[in-house]
Design an enzyme around this catalytic site. Structure first.
Site, PDB file in Angstrom:
ATOM      1  N   SER A 148       0.593  -0.837  -0.325  1.00 49.50           N
ATOM      2  CA  SER A 148      -0.071   0.015  -0.282  1.00 49.50           C
ATOM      3  C   SER A 148       0.656   1.539   0.274  1.00 49.50           C
ATOM      4  O   SER A 148       2.474   1.254   0.704  1.00 49.50           O
ATOM      5  CB  SER A 148      -0.635   0.119   1.187  1.00 49.50           C
ATOM      6  OG  SER A 148      -1.646   1.181   1.455  1.00 49.50           O
ATOM      7  N   TYR A 162      -2.666   0.148   9.764  1.00 48.28           N
ATOM      8  CA  TYR A 162      -3.204  -0.592   7.926  1.00 48.28           C
ATOM      9  C   TYR A 162      -1.296   0.054   7.546  1.00 48.28           C
ATOM     10  O   TYR A 162      -1.242  -1.262   7.367  1.00 48.28           O
ATOM     11  CB  TYR A 162      -3.848   0.426   7.849  1.00 48.28           C
ATOM     12  CG  TYR A 162      -3.905   0.013   6.594  1.00 48.28           C
ATOM     13  CD1 TYR A 162      -4.884  -1.384   6.216  1.00 48.28           C
ATOM     14  CD2 TYR A 162      -3.625   0.784   5.152  1.00 48.28           C
ATOM     15  CE1 TYR A 162      -4.525  -2.004   4.215  1.00 48.28           C
ATOM     16  CE2 TYR A 162      -3.380   0.253   3.914  1.00 48.28           C
ATOM     17  CZ  TYR A 162      -4.310  -0.926   3.410  1.00 48.28           C
ATOM     18  OH  TYR A 162      -4.052  -1.199   2.390  1.00 48.28           O
TER      19      TYR A 162
END
Length: 251
Positions: A148, A162
């Site tokens: 990501s 995250y």
């Protein structure tokens, strides 16, 4: 010379497993690899109908395909999906670790259950699938993990858990590259930026702010991520590397 003779597709004869391949980036990757000639297995948890749609689309391209229900949060299922895919397709040449969860929010709002499940899927499941795949791969094997952009640049609050999980995958990728390199197996990680999917649509309530964080000022497409994955499958001298497909989010 017969100029009408078609060259074989670059992935003809190769087999791939895409975790979380029923929708979004995973589905785009599965279809792109199939167009390049690969037979494809994909996992899903709840999207059985969507997974079967992807299978039919792959088969329409003349490739073999199978959908496997497997929850990456379950240690046995995460590793077992690789074994099942190899049995169904006759081997495993490519693993794309795409399945993942996104849990965002202030530190105080995150429960222990949130932490445990997100790390189980985003980190432990990737490790176990990669280990299982590596045990079956021969020279030319490829492990590609979807990370990501938030692992490279955290633009605001609320992404601690995250970002931690996706950052762990960078270390995993580099270590895999070192350990598996002598066997001719590569490992790389792709960091998508804001990508237009049903989970994060380009016309969603938070889309304008996300697009503004990129240099290009727009969301990317799942196909743009898939094209980078396909390139890495055919790149034998690229390993241990990070690739940002983020529109300049990290610029």
């Amino acid at each position: 010379m017969n100029t009408n003779t078609l060259s074989p597709s670059p992935l003809t004869g190769r087999t791939a497993l895409v975790t979380g391949g029923s929708r979004g980036i995973g589905a785009a990757v599965a279809l792109r690899l199939a167009r390049e000639g690969a037979d494809v297995a994909l996992t899903y948890v709840n999207g059985k109908d969507a997974a079967e749609d992807v299978v039919r689309a792959v088969e329409a391209l003349g490739r073999r395909a199978v959908a496997l229900r497997a929850d990456s949060a379950d240690a046995e299922e995460a590793a077992g999906a690789v074994e099942r895919a190899a049995q169904a397709l006759g081997g495993i040449d490519v693993l794309v670790n795409n399945a993942g969860l996104g849990v965002l929010g202030p530190l105080e709002s995150l429960s222990l259950a949130d932490v445990d499940r997100l790390l189980a899927v985003n980190v432990r499941g990737v490790f176990l699938a990669s280990r299982a795949a590596a045990s079956r791969m021969t020279e030319g094997g490829r492990i590609i993990t979807i990370g990501s952009c938030i692992a490279q640049r955290v633009p605001g609050a609320g992404g601690t858990l995250y970002a931690m999980s996706k950052s762990a995958l960078i270390g995993l990728t580099k270590a895999l590259a070192r350990e598996l390199g002598p066997r001719g197996i590569t490992a790389n990680i792709v960091h998508p930026g804001p990508i237009d999917t049903d989970m994060n649509p380009a016309d969603g309530p938070f889309a304008d702010g996300q697009a503004a964080l990129t240099a290009l000022g727009r969301f990317g497409t799942a196909d743009e991520v898939a094209s980078t994955v396909a390139h890495l499958v055919t790149a034998p001298y690229v390993t241990g590397a990070e690739f940002a497909v983020d529109g300049g989010h990290a610029a």
